[in-house]
Design a protein around this motif. Structure first.
Motif, PDB file in Angstrom:
ATOM      1  N   ALA B 310       0.837  -1.198   0.000  1.00 22.39           N
ATOM      2  CA  ALA B 310       0.000   0.000   0.000  1.00 22.39           C
ATOM      3  C   ALA B 310       0.878   1.257   0.000  1.00 22.39           C
ATOM      4  O   ALA B 310       0.541   2.262  -0.616  1.00 22.39           O
ATOM      5  CB  ALA B 310      -0.909  -0.007   1.228  1.00 22.39           C
ATOM      6  N   HIS B 311       2.026   1.188   0.691  1.00 15.03           N
ATOM      7  CA  HIS B 311       2.898   2.348   0.765  1.00 15.03           C
ATOM      8  C   HIS B 311       4.088   2.268  -0.193  1.00 15.03           C
ATOM      9  O   HIS B 311       4.643   3.274  -0.570  1.00 15.03           O
ATOM     10  CB  HIS B 311       3.414   2.537   2.190  1.00 15.03           C
ATOM     11  CG  HIS B 311       2.349   2.984   3.128  1.00 15.03           C
ATOM     12  ND1 HIS B 311       1.742   2.144   4.021  1.00 15.03           N
ATOM     13  CD2 HIS B 311       1.767   4.199   3.282  1.00 15.03           C
ATOM     14  CE1 HIS B 311       0.829   2.811   4.707  1.00 15.03           C
ATOM     15  NE2 HIS B 311       0.822   4.058   4.278  1.00 15.03           N
ATOM     16  N   SER B 312       4.507   1.060  -0.531  1.00 13.55           N
ATOM     17  CA  SER B 312       5.717   0.951  -1.349  1.00 13.55           C
ATOM     18  C   SER B 312       5.400   0.934  -2.839  1.00 13.55           C
ATOM     19  O   SER B 312       6.268   0.665  -3.647  1.00 13.55           O
ATOM     20  CB  SER B 312       6.528  -0.286  -0.949  1.00 13.55           C
ATOM     21  OG  SER B 312       5.735  -1.444  -1.074  1.00 13.55           O
ATOM     22  N   THR B 313       4.148   1.264  -3.190  1.00  8.67           N
ATOM     23  CA  THR B 313       3.796   1.307  -4.618  1.00  8.67           C
ATOM     24  C   THR B 313       4.722   2.246  -5.379  1.00  8.67           C
ATOM     25  O   THR B 313       5.197   1.920  -6.465  1.00  8.67           O
ATOM     26  CB  THR B 313       2.358   1.831  -4.796  1.00  8.67           C
ATOM     27  OG1 THR B 313       1.624   1.509  -3.652  1.00  8.67           O
ATOM     28  CG2 THR B 313       1.749   1.279  -6.041  1.00  8.67           C
ATOM     29  N   GLY B 318       8.843   2.581  -9.402  1.00  8.12           N
ATOM     30  CA  GLY B 318      10.188   3.017  -9.737  1.00  8.12           C
ATOM     31  C   GLY B 318      11.046   1.860 -10.211  1.00  8.12           C
ATOM     32  O   GLY B 318      11.751   1.956 -11.219  1.00  8.12           O
ATOM     33  N   TRP B 319      10.939   0.728  -9.503  1.00  6.97           N
ATOM     34  CA  TRP B 319      11.753  -0.436  -9.891  1.00  6.97           C
ATOM     35  C   TRP B 319      11.346  -0.965 -11.257  1.00  6.97           C
ATOM     36  O   TRP B 319      12.179  -1.354 -12.063  1.00  6.97           O
ATOM     37  CB  TRP B 319      11.639  -1.553  -8.837  1.00  6.97           C
ATOM     38  CG  TRP B 319      12.106  -1.115  -7.492  1.00  6.97           C
ATOM     39  CD1 TRP B 319      13.100  -0.202  -7.234  1.00  6.97           C
ATOM     40  CD2 TRP B 319      11.595  -1.512  -6.229  1.00  6.97           C
ATOM     41  NE1 TRP B 319      13.233  -0.014  -5.893  1.00  6.97           N
ATOM     42  CE2 TRP B 319      12.329  -0.814  -5.240  1.00  6.97           C
ATOM     43  CE3 TRP B 319      10.605  -2.398  -5.814  1.00  6.97           C
ATOM     44  CZ2 TRP B 319      12.097  -0.958  -3.878  1.00  6.97           C
ATOM     45  CZ3 TRP B 319      10.376  -2.556  -4.462  1.00  6.97           C
ATOM     46  CH2 TRP B 319      11.109  -1.842  -3.509  1.00  6.97           C
ATOM     47  N   PHE B 320      10.022  -0.971 -11.517  1.00  2.00           N
ATOM     48  CA  PHE B 320       9.574  -1.415 -12.847  1.00  2.00           C
ATOM     49  C   PHE B 320      10.149  -0.501 -13.919  1.00  2.00           C
ATOM     50  O   PHE B 320      10.581  -0.951 -14.978  1.00  2.00           O
ATOM     51  CB  PHE B 320       8.040  -1.422 -12.923  1.00  2.00           C
ATOM     52  CG  PHE B 320       7.420  -2.551 -12.149  1.00  2.00           C
ATOM     53  CD1 PHE B 320       7.937  -3.837 -12.273  1.00  2.00           C
ATOM     54  CD2 PHE B 320       6.344  -2.352 -11.306  1.00  2.00           C
ATOM     55  CE1 PHE B 320       7.369  -4.895 -11.564  1.00  2.00           C
ATOM     56  CE2 PHE B 320       5.786  -3.405 -10.595  1.00  2.00           C
ATOM     57  CZ  PHE B 320       6.292  -4.676 -10.717  1.00  2.00           C
ATOM     58  N   ILE B 340       4.528   7.062 -11.758  1.00  2.40           N
ATOM     59  CA  ILE B 340       5.150   7.008 -10.431  1.00  2.40           C
ATOM     60  C   ILE B 340       4.735   8.253  -9.649  1.00  2.40           C
ATOM     61  O   ILE B 340       4.873   9.371 -10.151  1.00  2.40           O
ATOM     62  CB  ILE B 340       6.691   7.000 -10.527  1.00  2.40           C
ATOM     63  CG1 ILE B 340       7.167   5.898 -11.465  1.00  2.40           C
ATOM     64  CG2 ILE B 340       7.320   6.840  -9.164  1.00  2.40           C
ATOM     65  CD1 ILE B 340       8.662   5.897 -11.653  1.00  2.40           C
ATOM     66  N   PRO B 341       4.228   8.085  -8.420  1.00  2.00           N
ATOM     67  CA  PRO B 341       3.925   9.279  -7.620  1.00  2.00           C
ATOM     68  C   PRO B 341       5.206  10.076  -7.338  1.00  2.00           C
ATOM     69  O   PRO B 341       6.253   9.491  -7.079  1.00  2.00           O
ATOM     70  CB  PRO B 341       3.348   8.706  -6.330  1.00  2.00           C
ATOM     71  CG  PRO B 341       2.960   7.306  -6.648  1.00  2.00           C
ATOM     72  CD  PRO B 341       3.889   6.850  -7.725  1.00  2.00           C
ATOM     73  N   PHE B 349      15.238  10.032 -10.246  1.00  3.16           N
ATOM     74  CA  PHE B 349      16.332   9.133 -10.611  1.00  3.16           C
ATOM     75  C   PHE B 349      15.788   7.889 -11.327  1.00  3.16           C
ATOM     76  O   PHE B 349      16.381   7.414 -12.307  1.00  3.16           O
ATOM     77  CB  PHE B 349      17.113   8.742  -9.353  1.00  3.16           C
ATOM     78  CG  PHE B 349      18.289   7.869  -9.610  1.00  3.16           C
ATOM     79  CD1 PHE B 349      19.403   8.365 -10.261  1.00  3.16           C
ATOM     80  CD2 PHE B 349      18.293   6.551  -9.206  1.00  3.16           C
ATOM     81  CE1 PHE B 349      20.497   7.558 -10.506  1.00  3.16           C
ATOM     82  CE2 PHE B 349      19.388   5.738  -9.436  1.00  3.16           C
ATOM     83  CZ  PHE B 349      20.488   6.244 -10.084  1.00  3.16           C
ATOM     84  N   ALA B 350      14.640   7.394 -10.865  1.00  2.27           N
ATOM     85  CA  ALA B 350      14.048   6.213 -11.512  1.00  2.27           C
ATOM     86  C   ALA B 350      13.614   6.543 -12.935  1.00  2.27           C
ATOM     87  O   ALA B 350      13.828   5.761 -13.867  1.00  2.27           O
ATOM     88  CB  ALA B 350      12.859   5.711 -10.696  1.00  2.27           C
TER      89      ALA B 350
END
Lengths: 150, 465
Positions: B310-313, B318-320, B340-341, B349-350
């Motif tokens: 819920a929080h690490s979306t 970013g990783w995707f 990405i929020p 950077f992502a």
């Protein structure tokens, strides 16, 4: 002019051009590195490389007064102390028997203290570990004052 | 006889010629060709990236491309001339590196959020003014040494300001902002600069006491505890304030700086060990005490659990993005990081990693490394402890920020909302970065002058030359 259409059209143009620009960015970095490399050399390196080849750095005694002006060349390593088997042996109240060692590394002089009682100073700063010497530095070993000369 | 007339070399010769340090107005402006060349390359890269980003995203050239180019060239050329006038012997690589990082960041912001990019360009202008003001006001960095406790008070005041009711505001769980009329400020950005100056000043003054252990504690010899009191108090206070404001990132940053400077001052590894211990202990405590910290740590260790997701979306997106970028990137304007929020601030950077790929990321990291390397080189050549520590501290500040946010995005460290220096959107952060840049430029100019003073001394000393 939807986004999807643009993507299919322009990917083939953008990506190779981007590589080109990236090359410019790498040139930028190389230039920065080059500047850092030039600046990292001691200043006398830029003005007088030829002079250096003729005569490397040496030490000149300032004090004690009676030996003042004496030039001491450093070949390999030079041991300074009171003990007579030192390369530069000086009778002085404040010097330890094996006080400091000056090393010549391809024309670069550096000094390290050998655990002396009163310490070694370069330009009035206590030597910790090994300190690089440049022309004009004043080295104090006990009561002995040396100047780094060419 | 090369006899030394020692009376001819009075101690005054050790001080640089007064004209050099005291009246920089009399120094001639210098042609700083290296800086100009590098700036030109930075303009080329930024300008080309900007065009490519728009071509990729919308299939057309950017609408106000000429005014963008003119604005960038005029402002950075202005800064170049200011440096040439006020700090003519300063390092020539710092400003171009900052300009290039700033430019690449700007392109990515403009690509996702053009209105925000217009704001950022205003902030860029303000930053240039800030750089000018700092260079004009701070003529000698060592003068800052005199205001030791004033900088501490100023830093703590700025840190505490958001706690004042009505003025201070919470944004995304962290109480970091103050509002004065229409203007919003993030005082912590400036507080950290003042704190670095204070640490440098205090450590420089107490270097010997900090280095030499005088007291015995059982089998160990330790330094006199009273030396550590003001430092620990300053550290405790800033961490407490930050804890109250719920901002983990800056607490870690301030602490890391503190330890780094202590290490640079004393050369004792035991301080690093002690610091790491305190950091781990502090992190453990914070994990228990502050809910935000707790969340961040558990999202870091286990981002994929349904509770944490819920929080690490934001991070997961970013990783995707980074993965989609691969080695050479999707191409500018062709990535899909827009979802990405906070893509323009936290996660820039992502987005860059997606569109420029591993290659681009390596270039960006290398630029930061070059900036930090140059900063430490300046610090190494500094004439006094205070100047050395100030240069080292300011450089470390930039370096730590870059590492903490890039590491956070890559999941090497817990993620915190620190801005990537010069690149991310954020007015206060950008201005603060340019203030740091101005101080480093000032120090490097000072170092060069003092070195030159040294050479004058040599000529004086050597009758044979």
């Amino acid at each position: 002019m939807t986004n999807l259409l643009a993507t299919t059209n322009y990917a083939a143009i953008v990506r190779p051009l981007q590589v080109l620009v990236m090359v410019v960015a790498v040139l930028f970095l190389l230039r920065v590195l080059r500047v850092a490399q030039v600046q990292a050399r001691p200043p006398e390196d830029q003005v007088g490389r030829r002079r250096r080849r003729r005569g490397g750095l040496a030490l000149e005694i300032l004090e004690p007064e009676e030996r003042s002006g004496e030039r001491v060349d450093v070949e390999g390593a030079l041991l300074i102390g009171r003990s007579p088997d030192c390369d530069l042996s000086v009778l002085d109240t404040y010097i330890s028997s094996r006080h400091a060692r000056v090393t010549n590394d391809d024309g670069d002089l550096s000094i390290e203290d050998l655990g002396s009682t009163n310490g070694t100073y370069v330009n009035q700063e206590l030597v910790r570990g090994r300190v690089h010497l440049a022309k004009g530095d004043i080295v104090q070993v006990g009561g002995v004052l040396l100047e780094v000369v060419r | 006889m090369a006899k030394h007339a020692r009376s001819d070399s009075p101690p005054a010769a050790l001080v640089p010629p007064p004209a050099a340090g005291a009246a920089p107005a009399e120094q001639p402006s210098r042609l700083r060709l290296t800086e100009l060349t590098l700036l030109f390359l930075a303009w080329v890269v930024t300008g080309a990236f900007y065009a490519l980003a728009y071509l990729g995203a919308q299939g057309q050239m950017p609408p106000s491309y000429v005014s963008f180019l003119v604005g960038m060239v005029v402002v950075s050329l202005g800064m170049h001339l200011v440096v040439a006038r006020l700090a003519p012997r300063a390092s020539q690589v710092l400003l171009p590196i900052a300009t290039l990082l700033n430019g690449i960041g700007y392109v990515e912001i403009a690509r996702w959020d053009p209105p925000l990019a217009r704001q950022q360009s205003m902030w860029y202008l303000v930053s240039a003014v800030a750089l000018t003001v700092v260079l004009a006001v701070v003529r000698r960095v060592r003068d800052l040494d005199r205001y030791r406790y004033l900088t501490l008070l100023g830093g703590l005041f700025l840190l505490a300001a958001p706690m004042v009711p009505k003025v201070g505001t919470s944004v995304n769980g962290a109480r970091l902002w103050i509002y004065l009329g229409r203007f919003s400020l993030e005082p912590v950005e400036f507080a950290k600069i003042l704190l670095v100056v204070f640490f440098a000043s205090y450590f420089a003054a107490n270097r010997d006491l900090l280095t030499t252990p005088t007291q015995r504690l059982g089998p160990w010899r330790i330094v006199a505890p009273k030396v550590l009191v003001p430092i620990l108090a300053a550290w405790g206070l800033s961490v407490a304030i930050l804890g109250a404001e719920n901002d983990l990132g800056f607490a870690i940053l301030i602490f890391a700086l503190f330890i780094a400077l202590l290490w640079v001052t004393t050369g004792l590894k035991s301080y690093v060990a002690l610091g790491t211990g305190l950091l781990v202990g502090g992190a453990f405590l914070a994990d228990r005490l502050f809910s935000q910290v707790q969340g961040r740590v558990s999202e870091w260790l286990d981002p994929w659990s349904s509770v944490n997701l819920a929080h690490s979306t934001q991070l997961a997106y970013g990783w995707f993005s980074i993965a989609a970028g691969g080695v050479v990137g999707t191409g500018l304007g062709l990535g899909h990081s827009g979802t990405i929020p906070f893509v323009t601030s936290d996660m820039i950077f992502a987005a860059l990693a997606e569109e420029l790929g591993l290659v681009g990321v390596i270039v960006i990291v290398a630029l930061f490394a070059a900036f930090v390397g140059e900063g430490f080189r300046i610090a190494q050549r500094a004439p006094s402890d205070f100047v050395r520590l100030a240069a080292g501290g300011l450089t470390a500040l930039m370096g730590f920020q870059a590492v903490v946010i890039m590491g956070g995005i890559l999941r090497l460290l817990p993620f915190t909302g620190i801005t990537l220096p010069f690149m991310a959107y954020g007015g206060n952060a950008l201005i603060a970065n340019y203030v740091v840049l101005a101080l480093l430029i000032r120090i490097s100019d000072e170092v060069a002058i003092e070195r030159r003073g040294g050479e004058v001394l040599i000529v004086h000393h050597t009758p044979g030359a």
